[in-house]
Design a protein around this motif. Structure first.
Motif, mmCIF file in Angstrom:
data_model
loop_
_atom_site.group_PDB
_atom_site.id
_atom_site.type_symbol
_atom_site.label_atom_id
_atom_site.label_comp_id
_atom_site.label_asym_id
_atom_site.label_seq_id
_atom_site.Cartn_x
_atom_site.Cartn_y
_atom_site.Cartn_z
ATOM 1 N N MET A 1 0.825 -1.213 0.000
ATOM 2 C CA MET A 1 0.000 0.000 0.000
ATOM 3 C C MET A 1 0.855 1.258 0.000
ATOM 4 O O MET A 1 0.451 2.308 -0.534
ATOM 5 C CB MET A 1 -0.933 0.000 1.208
ATOM 6 C CG MET A 1 -2.117 -0.949 1.065
ATOM 7 S SD MET A 1 -3.330 -0.773 2.388
ATOM 8 C CE MET A 1 -2.526 -1.703 3.688
ATOM 9 N N GLU B 1 -5.322 -1.423 -10.043
ATOM 10 C CA GLU B 1 -4.398 -1.088 -8.957
ATOM 11 C C GLU B 1 -4.316 -2.201 -7.915
ATOM 12 O O GLU B 1 -3.456 -2.151 -7.031
ATOM 13 C CB GLU B 1 -4.835 0.212 -8.270
ATOM 14 C CG GLU B 1 -4.789 1.432 -9.184
ATOM 15 C CD GLU B 1 -5.337 2.667 -8.481
ATOM 16 O OE1 GLU B 1 -5.984 2.505 -7.426
ATOM 17 O OE2 GLU B 1 -5.094 3.778 -8.967
ATOM 18 N N HIS B 2 -5.182 -3.190 -8.011
ATOM 19 C CA HIS B 2 -5.208 -4.257 -7.017
ATOM 20 C C HIS B 2 -4.124 -5.307 -7.284
ATOM 21 O O HIS B 2 -3.820 -5.634 -8.440
ATOM 22 C CB HIS B 2 -6.568 -4.953 -6.989
ATOM 23 C CG HIS B 2 -7.567 -4.257 -6.126
ATOM 24 N ND1 HIS B 2 -8.475 -3.333 -6.612
ATOM 25 C CD2 HIS B 2 -7.807 -4.346 -4.790
ATOM 26 C CE1 HIS B 2 -9.231 -2.883 -5.629
ATOM 27 N NE2 HIS B 2 -8.845 -3.485 -4.509
ATOM 28 N N GLY C 1 -6.044 -3.287 3.478
ATOM 29 C CA GLY C 1 -6.765 -2.665 2.379
ATOM 30 C C GLY C 1 -8.158 -2.206 2.716
ATOM 31 O O GLY C 1 -8.772 -1.464 1.949
ATOM 32 N N TYR D 1 -5.467 -7.241 -2.077
ATOM 33 C CA TYR D 1 -6.713 -7.953 -1.767
ATOM 34 C C TYR D 1 -6.349 -9.402 -1.427
ATOM 35 O O TYR D 1 -5.756 -10.110 -2.253
ATOM 36 C CB TYR D 1 -7.705 -7.928 -2.933
ATOM 37 C CG TYR D 1 -8.961 -8.717 -2.620
ATOM 38 C CD1 TYR D 1 -9.966 -8.144 -1.857
ATOM 39 C CD2 TYR D 1 -9.100 -10.043 -3.043
ATOM 40 C CE1 TYR D 1 -11.112 -8.872 -1.534
ATOM 41 C CE2 TYR D 1 -10.235 -10.766 -2.708
ATOM 42 C CZ TYR D 1 -11.231 -10.177 -1.953
ATOM 43 O OH TYR D 1 -12.347 -10.899 -1.612
ATOM 44 N N LEU E 1 -8.550 1.597 2.847
ATOM 45 C CA LEU E 1 -8.530 2.221 1.522
ATOM 46 C C LEU E 1 -9.837 1.994 0.780
ATOM 47 O O LEU E 1 -10.346 2.874 0.097
ATOM 48 C CB LEU E 1 -7.360 1.653 0.714
ATOM 49 C CG LEU E 1 -5.941 2.052 1.177
ATOM 50 C CD1 LEU E 1 -4.912 1.455 0.235
ATOM 51 C CD2 LEU E 1 -5.791 3.566 1.233
ATOM 52 N N GLU E 2 -10.410 0.784 0.942
ATOM 53 C CA GLU E 2 -11.667 0.476 0.258
ATOM 54 C C GLU E 2 -12.798 1.340 0.796
ATOM 55 O O GLU E 2 -13.693 1.758 0.072
ATOM 56 C CB GLU E 2 -12.001 -1.004 0.442
ATOM 57 C CG GLU E 2 -11.035 -1.958 -0.261
ATOM 58 C CD GLU E 2 -11.013 -1.744 -1.761
ATOM 59 O OE1 GLU E 2 -12.068 -1.466 -2.339
ATOM 60 O OE2 GLU E 2 -9.934 -1.851 -2.359
ATOM 61 N N LEU F 1 -0.477 0.816 -4.233
ATOM 62 C CA LEU F 1 -1.255 -0.307 -4.741
ATOM 63 C C LEU F 1 -2.259 -0.766 -3.696
ATOM 64 O O LEU F 1 -2.174 -0.402 -2.521
ATOM 65 C CB LEU F 1 -0.317 -1.466 -5.124
ATOM 66 C CG LEU F 1 0.742 -1.130 -6.194
ATOM 67 C CD1 LEU F 1 1.662 -2.322 -6.412
ATOM 68 C CD2 LEU F 1 0.075 -0.717 -7.503
ATOM 69 N N LYS F 2 -3.214 -1.571 -4.141
ATOM 70 C CA LYS F 2 -4.271 -2.043 -3.259
ATOM 71 C C LYS F 2 -4.206 -3.563 -3.125
ATOM 72 O O LYS F 2 -4.506 -4.281 -4.077
ATOM 73 C CB LYS F 2 -5.643 -1.641 -3.809
ATOM 74 C CG LYS F 2 -5.856 -0.134 -3.929
ATOM 75 C CD LYS F 2 -7.228 0.177 -4.507
ATOM 76 C CE LYS F 2 -7.459 1.672 -4.604
ATOM 77 N NZ LYS F 2 -8.811 1.967 -5.179
#
Length: 577
Positions: free
Chosen positions: A329, A407-408, A572, A336, A575-576, A333-334
């Motif tokens: 992060m 971005e994930h 994450g 998951y 951020l979500e 970036l994200k």
């Protein structure tokens, strides 16, 4: 009261004793006859049968030199057993040190670490590395000593005398170790006039050490030995460049910290320097995780979308995955996290093992077509309906929709992460594999290793008690099955990793000692795994205990002792939101 005269008969001392073996065969011999003599009368040694190197006598592990002074029951231990294999390797290390000492006086052998194919990586100190010709001389001398059937004798001396002996010889590692020994004596072994301390039992004579080989290796050499899975042969060496790189990095870390063995660690705890060592060791961990995250971010620009993380039990994979996600992060970036257990096949479709039980660790327990199809869709930005596996009913159902952006980065943690058959539908350039394990650990001294498997087992003992309410006996009972699964599903694929992360911390056994000791002491002599519990206790006994308050809340070690800041953290989510 009437007093009657009686004749007192003195008991006649027995002149013979009986030994009963596992098949109820009973042998009789004079009192004081060695256990080895009874074993030799009972069995015939042959090349296709692993040698008996020790025995369990009335529930206690014993050397073959033990004199039998009463009737006993005996269970033989060969090199196909865990304890027997350790005794063989330990005796072989002594044989090596003696041979090197005779050929190259003043040099010191370092038994550094174990490699997966069945060998110790060794070095010599006090001189240049052994050449190929010199290594052949050492192996030839070892063979000569084996052929001579030299005795390996055991003695007990007072601790001050042992310390003085090691100090005069310049064995500083052993001097450091003995400074904090709680017992006032030390068991030593002698072979051909050379005396040394080795942690644990030995074979009685060198003729037991028929199987070994020496191979040159960069900056050192390999001492090959038979593995317990194939105790009558030496397996071919399998090169592991990734592991070699981990060991090199760890050696650099230990040199930087100035801690080479448990004696050094104990001194650091005693002097109050341990807080600094903890912080630097944790910083080195974080530095390496940040480097891995940087690699992922750089490759993300070229299409990387999937990170697979695998490793054996109690490696700290969960905390590592979350710390990695935070570092990812930091690159914008994200992450998951995708749980593998979502993709279990319905229970009745699960493959069976050799005992007819469901094999949930088999790759066939995963619905690979569905898993790969959904990964392809998620990477393409499509919306997919996510599966859920109901562990009560053993059936799978589908729930919420999921759609990821470019971005994930998808992070998958599971035992099959290094297996190339897990994600055949995903191009290699989109995949990054990370192998996590406690790969190296401080040794007791230069001749006595602490197996990293034991470190993981102690981690698991503490975690199982902390979070699952398991006793030490319950954890020890499950461990052999866990190890079989690792050897089948994890270790063969570890070199497929793009990077390896060594989750071991140089100070962790000192923290684990006060937590694990009470658990291990609850294993009673009449219970299975009592011998194993005592062995682990004896390892921990070499360490000065440390307070858990010194362990940072983001440490990998917190996954096992409790108090981790990552315990309920889902990367994450902020951020979500």
């Amino acid at each position: 009261m009437e007093v009657q005269q009686t004749t007192i008969h003195k008991a006649i001392p027995r002149t013979t004793v009986q030994v009963m073996f596992a098949d109820h065969t009973i042998l009789e011999g004079p009192v004081g006859t060695s256990l080895e003599t009874f074993v030799q009368a009972y069995e015939k040694r042959s090349a296709d049968r692993p040698p008996t190197v020790a025995a369990i006598v009335d529930g206690t592990l014993r050397e073959l030199t033990m004199p039998i002074k009463r009737d006993v029951t005996v269970q033989l231990l060969t090199t196909a057993s865990g304890d027997g294999s350790r005794i063989y390797r330990r005796s072989l290390a002594f044989l090596l040190t003696v041979a090197v000492g005779e050929l190259f006086p003043g040099s010191q052998v370092l038994i550094d670490y174990a490699v997966p194919s069945g060998a110790f990586f060794c070095k010599v100190r006090g001189r240049a590395p052994l050449t190929a010709e010199e290594l052949e001389q050492v192996e030839a001398r070892m063979c000569e000593i084996v052929a001579a059937d030299e005795p390996i004798t055991r003695d007990i001396i007072e601790l001050p005398k042992a310390i003085e002996m090691f100090r005069e010889r310049g064995d500083d590692d052993k001097v450091r170790l003995m400074e904090f020994r709680s017992k006032n004596y030390l068991t030593i072994y002698e072979l051909r006039g050379q005396i040394d301390y080795f942690y644990g039992y030995m074979v009685p004579r060198t003729s037991y050490l028929q199987l070994f080989a020496l191979l040159p290796e960069e900056d050192g050499f390999l001492l090959q030995y038979p593995r317990r899975e194939s105790p009558t042969i030496i397996r071919p060496t399998v090169r592991s460049p990734q592991l070699a790189e981990v060991f090199k990095r760890t050696e650099e870390w230990l040199s930087l910290l100035g801690v080479e063995d448990i004696g050094h660690l104990n001194r650091a705890i005693e002097s109050g320097r341990i807080r600094e060592l903890v912080l630097v060791n944790e910083a080195l961990h974080e530095q390496h995780i940040a480097q891995i995250a940087r690699q992922i971010a750089e490759r993300h620009n070229d299409g990387l979308r999937l990170v697979l993380i695998a490793g054996p039990s109690s490696s700290g994979k969960t905390t590592f995955s979350k710390r990695l996600a935070v570092q990812i992060m930091a690159h914008g970036l994200k992450p998951y996290t995708l749980e593998m257990d979502r993709y279990f096949v319905d229970r009745l479709k699960t493959p069976l093992d050799e005992n007819g039980e469901f094999d949930f660790e088999s790759l066939g327990a995963v619905d690979l077509p569905l898993f790969n199809a959904q990964l392809v869709d998620l990477i393409a930005g499509k919306s997919v309906k996510m599966p859920h596996f109901d562990f009560i009913s053993g059936l799978r159902n589908f729930g919420e929709e999921l759609q990821l952006s470019t971005e994930h980065v998808i992070i998958v943690e599971g035992i099959h992460g290094m297996n190339p058959n897990l994600v055949p539908a995903i191009p290699p350039e989109q995949t990054f594999r990370i192998y996590v394990s406690a790969l190296t650990q401080l040794n007791i001294d230069r001749h006595n290793r602490v197996p990293t498997t034991d470190v993981r087992m102690i981690r698991r003992l503490v975690r199982d008690a902390t979070y699952r309410g398991y006793s030490a006996l319950q954890t020890l009972t499950r461990w052999e099955s866990v190890r079989r699964g690792e050897k089948k599903n994890i270790f063969p694929y570890q070199e497929n990793a793009d990077v390896m992360f060594n989750s071991a911390l140089l100070y962790e056994l000192a923290v684990l000692r006060p937590l694990a000791e009470p658990l291990l002491l609850q294993v009673e002599p009449s219970q299975p795994y009592y011998i194993e519990a005592r062995r682990l206790l004896s390892i921990l006994n070499w360490l000065k205990p440390m307070d858990t308050d010194l362990v940072p809340d983001n440490s990998l070690l917190r996954e096992f002792i409790g108090g981790s800041i990552f315990r309920d953290y889902m990367p994450g989510m902020a951020l979500e939101a």
